[in-house]
Each structure stands twice: as C-alpha cells, then as structure tokens.
Enzyme design. Structure first.
Site, short mmCIF file in Angstrom:
data_model
loop_
_atom_site.label_atom_id
_atom_site.label_comp_id
_atom_site.label_asym_id
_atom_site.label_seq_id
_atom_site.Cartn_x
_atom_site.Cartn_y
_atom_site.Cartn_z
N LYS A 186 -2.10 -2.94 7.65
CA LYS A 186 -3.49 -2.30 8.01
C LYS A 186 -4.12 -2.94 9.21
O LYS A 186 -3.70 -4.26 9.46
CB LYS A 186 -4.45 -2.74 6.68
CG LYS A 186 -5.93 -1.87 6.94
CD LYS A 186 -6.60 -2.02 5.51
CE LYS A 186 -7.84 -1.15 5.51
NZ LYS A 186 -8.66 -1.51 4.27
N TYR A 216 -9.27 -8.13 -5.74
CA TYR A 216 -8.03 -7.70 -6.37
C TYR A 216 -7.68 -8.34 -7.60
O TYR A 216 -6.88 -7.86 -8.32
CB TYR A 216 -6.90 -7.44 -5.33
CG TYR A 216 -6.81 -6.48 -4.32
CD1 TYR A 216 -6.00 -5.53 -4.25
CD2 TYR A 216 -7.96 -6.54 -3.30
CE1 TYR A 216 -6.17 -4.51 -3.34
CE2 TYR A 216 -7.87 -5.54 -2.28
CZ TYR A 216 -7.08 -4.63 -2.36
OH TYR A 216 -7.21 -3.58 -1.35
N HIS A 271 -4.39 -9.64 3.80
CA HIS A 271 -5.90 -9.70 3.85
C HIS A 271 -6.50 -10.62 4.88
O HIS A 271 -5.82 -11.76 4.96
CB HIS A 271 -6.57 -10.05 2.61
CG HIS A 271 -6.11 -8.92 1.53
ND1 HIS A 271 -6.40 -9.18 0.22
CD2 HIS A 271 -5.88 -7.57 1.67
CE1 HIS A 271 -5.95 -8.03 -0.50
NE2 HIS A 271 -5.90 -6.82 0.53
N ARG A 285 0.83 -1.29 -0.02
CA ARG A 285 -0.03 -0.01 0.01
C ARG A 285 0.82 1.21 -0.16
O ARG A 285 1.91 1.18 0.59
CB ARG A 285 -0.80 0.15 1.12
CG ARG A 285 -1.91 -1.31 1.21
CD ARG A 285 -2.84 -0.81 2.65
NE ARG A 285 -3.65 -2.07 2.59
CZ ARG A 285 -3.39 -3.32 3.23
NH1 ARG A 285 -2.19 -3.60 3.85
NH2 ARG A 285 -4.53 -4.18 3.26
N ARG A 307 -1.25 -2.41 -6.86
CA ARG A 307 -1.57 -3.30 -5.91
C ARG A 307 -2.47 -4.44 -6.63
O ARG A 307 -2.34 -5.63 -6.08
CB ARG A 307 -2.08 -2.78 -4.58
CG ARG A 307 -2.28 -3.70 -3.46
CD ARG A 307 -2.62 -2.90 -2.33
NE ARG A 307 -3.13 -3.73 -1.29
CZ ARG A 307 -2.41 -4.60 -0.26
NH1 ARG A 307 -1.27 -4.68 -0.39
NH2 ARG A 307 -2.90 -5.12 0.49
N HIS A 330 -2.66 2.46 -5.89
CA HIS A 330 -3.41 0.92 -5.56
C HIS A 330 -3.75 0.22 -6.79
O HIS A 330 -3.89 -0.95 -6.75
CB HIS A 330 -4.67 1.52 -4.87
CG HIS A 330 -5.20 0.52 -3.78
ND1 HIS A 330 -4.42 0.35 -2.62
CD2 HIS A 330 -6.33 -0.30 -3.78
CE1 HIS A 330 -5.23 -0.50 -1.89
NE2 HIS A 330 -6.01 -0.97 -2.57
#
Length: 321
Positions: free
Chosen positions: A194, A296, A287, A168, A264, A261
């Site tokens: 995250k 994604y 994730h 990210r 990504r 992004h």
C-alpha cells in the site's frame, strides 16, 4: 489565487473533460494499482453525480459534498445487500479530498469543498471485516488440500499466501514469477504494498510446498504468477469466490460474508495471540500506524491477555522462596 471564474484555460472545465487531469493526479501519487483503480472509480462516481445535477465539479461547495455523502450512506451495496459502510463512504470522500487538494495546489479551485463537509465518523479501533478463528483458517487450508482440477495447485498457493503471510488480495494477484527470490537463506516474495512501497516477505514451509507443486504445473514462463487458462492475470473477484467456496466447504458459518481480507485479519489476530510483538506484526502487514494493526487484532480485548497476569506471574517468580 485564481478564482473559479478565471480557471486556467489549459485545465478542462467540463466534468467529462477532467479524466486526463484525474490520471495526472493519480500518476503523482504513490499508490498500488488496486488503490489507484479504486480512487479513479471514486472520482468518476463523483463526476457522474455532478453531471446528473448540472453541477460544475470545480465550483462545488461543501454543501454539494454533504448531499453526495448522504446519498452514498443510503446506497445499498449490491454484494452485501446492506447500505455502504461508513468506512467505505469515508474512503470515497478521502479520495475526493485528495483530488481537490491537487486542484487547489494548481489554483484551479479556491478551496477544497470536502474539507468543510460532514464526513461519517469511523471508529479507528473497530473493523467491519468479518473475522476468522485460527481453527476456521486451518479448516479452509484443509479444504484447499482437497481441491482437484486444473486450478487446484494454483488455488492452494493463493490461499496459503493470504493465510500464512496475511497479504492483501491486490498484492497477491499482482505478483509476477520474477517476484520470487531468495535472501539470506530465506525463500522470499517481493511485491508493491500500500502506498506504492516495495516490500518483501519470507515464505513459510507450507507456502513453499504448495508453490513448488504449482510451479511444476505452471512452468517457468515469465509473466503473472497466477494466471487464468487463457494466460490472463487472475483477478480479485476470482480470489473472493475462491475464499468463500473454501470457507463453505470448510463449514465456516459466515462463509457468505467473508472476503480475502478476513484472512488478513485472522493473520494479525493469530500472530498476536501467539505472542508476536505488535511492532513485528505491524511491520509484516506494512502498516505505518500501529493503531491500524490493533484494529486487525480481534482478540486484543481477550482478558486472558491482560498484562496484569504476566506481571503477577513475574512477581511470583521473583518473590518465590
């Protein structure tokens, strides 16, 4: 439970006086610096909306939240020139819901007004981020190799981290020099992912090659890995501009709508296309839910990857005389 008319005196009531409380709420969440800043802006935006209507935030109802949400949906994003995406509105309301849930636990409110609000529906299987093909990513990396000037070495490393590791943008700009290391024969980078989770990834040969060239220019002074000419930390906006400039130079048609992004997303799609198991891609991207990883993977509906072909080929090998 305390009613709105008997709010504990230690808690500020006026919208502007809730700033300290908001900081306490954020401090109690395991969030990255970027997410914390985004949530802070989301709450401040809500408090500003309430102040403009003479509404006490601690006495807001789901009807007020509904009105706010509808205004958000009609708001034009200054960068894209289009209305805010449903996912952006949903994220803002999610931040408010967490904020009110904290207030509820402190008995400053009797209910969470966001809980009964009409939130926009967001398809979990679709992402609005503009994607990139593997060939387009290769072209951007080649454009980065052609860069010159005082920031060229730095910019090549930034792009390589986004493309080769799928990091990210907030994770990249938050890196410090001492986040680089080695582990079991791998050169690594450690960062906060995250949710405030400490993570580490192995560096690819291409990243290492660019990194070594950059460190010769940068030196070994402690501090931000990617710094500006004045010594400050490179920010997200600079990386956005870099990605779009390199995409434009590489001839990517949608360069004006790309973001960090996008790289990504391309990382996940290319990894799955090359046969990397979903769980390995999920772990690499940090994730918690595999459904997020699947969003994604833009090529997941490609009929060439239909498992029936793999099963048919395996049966053919088993039954071949």
């Amino acid at each position: 439970m305390t009613t709105p008319s008997r709010i504990p005196p230690a808690l500020p009531v006026a919208g502007g006086g809730l700033t300290d409380f908001t900081e306490g709420w954020l401090a109690n969440r395991r969030l990255s610096a970027h997410t914390r800043a985004a949530y802070r802006r989301d709450v401040q935006q809500w408090l500003g909306w309430c102040a403009g209507r003479g509404l006490e935030p601690l006495r807001a109802s789901f009807l007020h939240v509904n009105a706010y949400a509808r205004e958000l949906e009609a708001t034009v994003d200054a960068r894209s020139g289009r209305p805010l995406a449903p996912a952006s509105v949903a994220r803002k309301l999610s931040a408010l819901s967490s904020w009110y849930a904290f207030l509820l636990r402190l008995e400053a409110v009797t209910a969470n007004p966001v809980g009964g609000a009409d939130r926009p529906r967001v398809a979990r299987d679709v992402s609005a981020t503009v994607g990139l093909s593997a060939a387009e990513v290769d072209a951007m990396l080649a454009a980065a190799d052609r860069l010159d000037g005082p920031t060229a070495a730095r910019d090549r490393v930034v792009l390589a981290l986004l493309a080769d590791l799928g990091l990210r943008v907030g994770e990249v700009v938050a890196l410090d020099l001492d986040d680089l290391g080695a582990e079991r024969g791998h050169r690594t980078v450690r960062f906060t992912g995250k949710g405030g989770k400490p993570r580490r990834r192995a560096l690819t040969p291409a990243v290492l090659r660019h990194l070594e060239g950059y460190l010769e220019v940068r030196g070994d002074a402690p501090g931000p890995l990617f710094a500006t000419a004045t010594g400050g930390r490179v920010d997200r906006h600079a990386v956005f501009r870099l990605v779009r400039r390199l995409a434009r130079d590489a001839g990517v048609p949608a360069w004006e709508r790309l973001s960090p992004h996008s790289l990504r997303h391309a990382f996940a799609t290319a990894a799955r296309d090359e046969g990397v198991p979903l769980e390995d891609v999920q772990d690499a991207m940090g994730h918690a839910d595999p459904r997020t990883t699947r969003r994604y993977d833009r090529d997941r509906h490609n009929l060439d990857r239909d498992p029936s072909y793999t099963l048919a080929a395996a049966r053919s090998r088993r039954t071949k005389p």
